[in-house]
Motif scaffolding. Structure first.
Motif, PDB file in Angstrom:
ATOM      1  N   LEU A   4      -2.960  -1.837   6.872  1.00  0.00           N
ATOM      2  CA  LEU A   4      -2.083  -2.984   6.625  1.00  0.00           C
ATOM      3  C   LEU A   4      -2.104  -3.948   7.809  1.00  0.00           C
ATOM      4  CD1 LEU A   4       0.910  -1.237   4.849  1.00  0.00           C
ATOM      5  CD2 LEU A   4      -0.794  -2.756   3.816  1.00  0.00           C
ATOM      6  N   ARG A  56      -0.651   2.294   7.796  1.00  0.00           N
ATOM      7  CA  ARG A  56      -0.198   1.150   8.611  1.00  0.00           C
ATOM      8  C   ARG A  56      -1.367   0.465   9.316  1.00  0.00           C
ATOM      9  NH1 ARG A  56       5.185   0.490   9.187  1.00  0.00           N
ATOM     10  NH2 ARG A  56       4.896  -0.736  11.081  1.00  0.00           N
ATOM     11  N   SER A  81       0.831  -1.194   0.000  1.00  0.00           N
ATOM     12  CA  SER A  81       0.000   0.000   0.000  1.00  0.00           C
ATOM     13  C   SER A  81       0.867   1.246   0.000  1.00  0.00           C
ATOM     14  CB  SER A  81      -0.923   0.001   1.224  1.00  0.00           C
ATOM     15  OG  SER A  81      -1.898   1.003   1.105  1.00  0.00           O
ATOM     16  N   HIS A 129       4.637  -1.025   3.297  1.00  0.00           N
ATOM     17  CA  HIS A 129       4.047   0.316   3.294  1.00  0.00           C
ATOM     18  C   HIS A 129       4.987   1.236   2.532  1.00  0.00           C
ATOM     19  CE1 HIS A 129       2.851   4.099   5.782  1.00  0.00           C
ATOM     20  NE2 HIS A 129       2.427   4.160   4.543  1.00  0.00           N
TER      21      HIS A 129
END
Length: 160
Positions: A72, A69, A62, A85
């Motif tokens: 994720l 975060r 992402s 990330h």
């Protein structure tokens, strides 16, 4: 086998939106953010494949600000093996071509056998990034299948 699932953090459409007063757009820092629902379905699809073929590694990728975060971490709690990330200081939201370019570079560095995208994002409804990433990744050796809205998954298969 590595399956990469690209995810996008989007505003939760079930809560109140906060719009910018001076520019078009929303004030994302004042809103609840979630993984794009279509991307969540793509994660589930990758995890179903992993349940059949346990040697599959599911990697979430992402692009976005530090708040990504949280999304994720949610994807990892679903069962993904790891997450990447991407933070790019030159990135500005709303440029899907640049998003696709950044994602494709990261995906190439990670390595992959399959790349999954949700059908389209609930915030912009473009469905541009997945096909653009397919083009950047080497269209001569790949195959892009655009899923129907019912399937919610766009698929990039490589080498076959």
């Amino acid at each position: 086998m590595k399956i990469i699932v690209c995810t996008k953090q989007v505003p939760d459409v079930e809560v109140e939106f906060h719009f910018k007063s001076d520019l078009p757009g929303i004030e994302a820092d004042k809103m609840s953010m979630i993984i794009n629902p279509g991307d969540e379905v793509a994660i589930e699809g990758a995890l179903r494949l992993k349940s059949i073929y346990p040697d599959i590694e599911v990697i979430l990728v992402s692009l976005g600000p530090p708040s990504v975060r949280e999304s994720l971490e949610y994807g990892l709690s679903m069962g993904a093996d790891r997450a990447v990330h991407i933070q790019d200081t030159s990135y500005t939201f709303g440029n899907p071509f640049r998003t696709a370019h950044i994602l494709s570079k990261a995906i190439s560095e990670i390595g992959y056998d399959m790349v999954l995208f949700g059908y389209k994002a609930v915030d912009d409804r473009l469905h541009f990034v997945g096909p653009a990433v397919a083009e950047f990744l080497n269209p001569s050796s790949g195959h892009f299948k655009r899923a129907s809205p019912k399937e919610h998954i766009a698929l990039l298969k490589v080498g076959g």
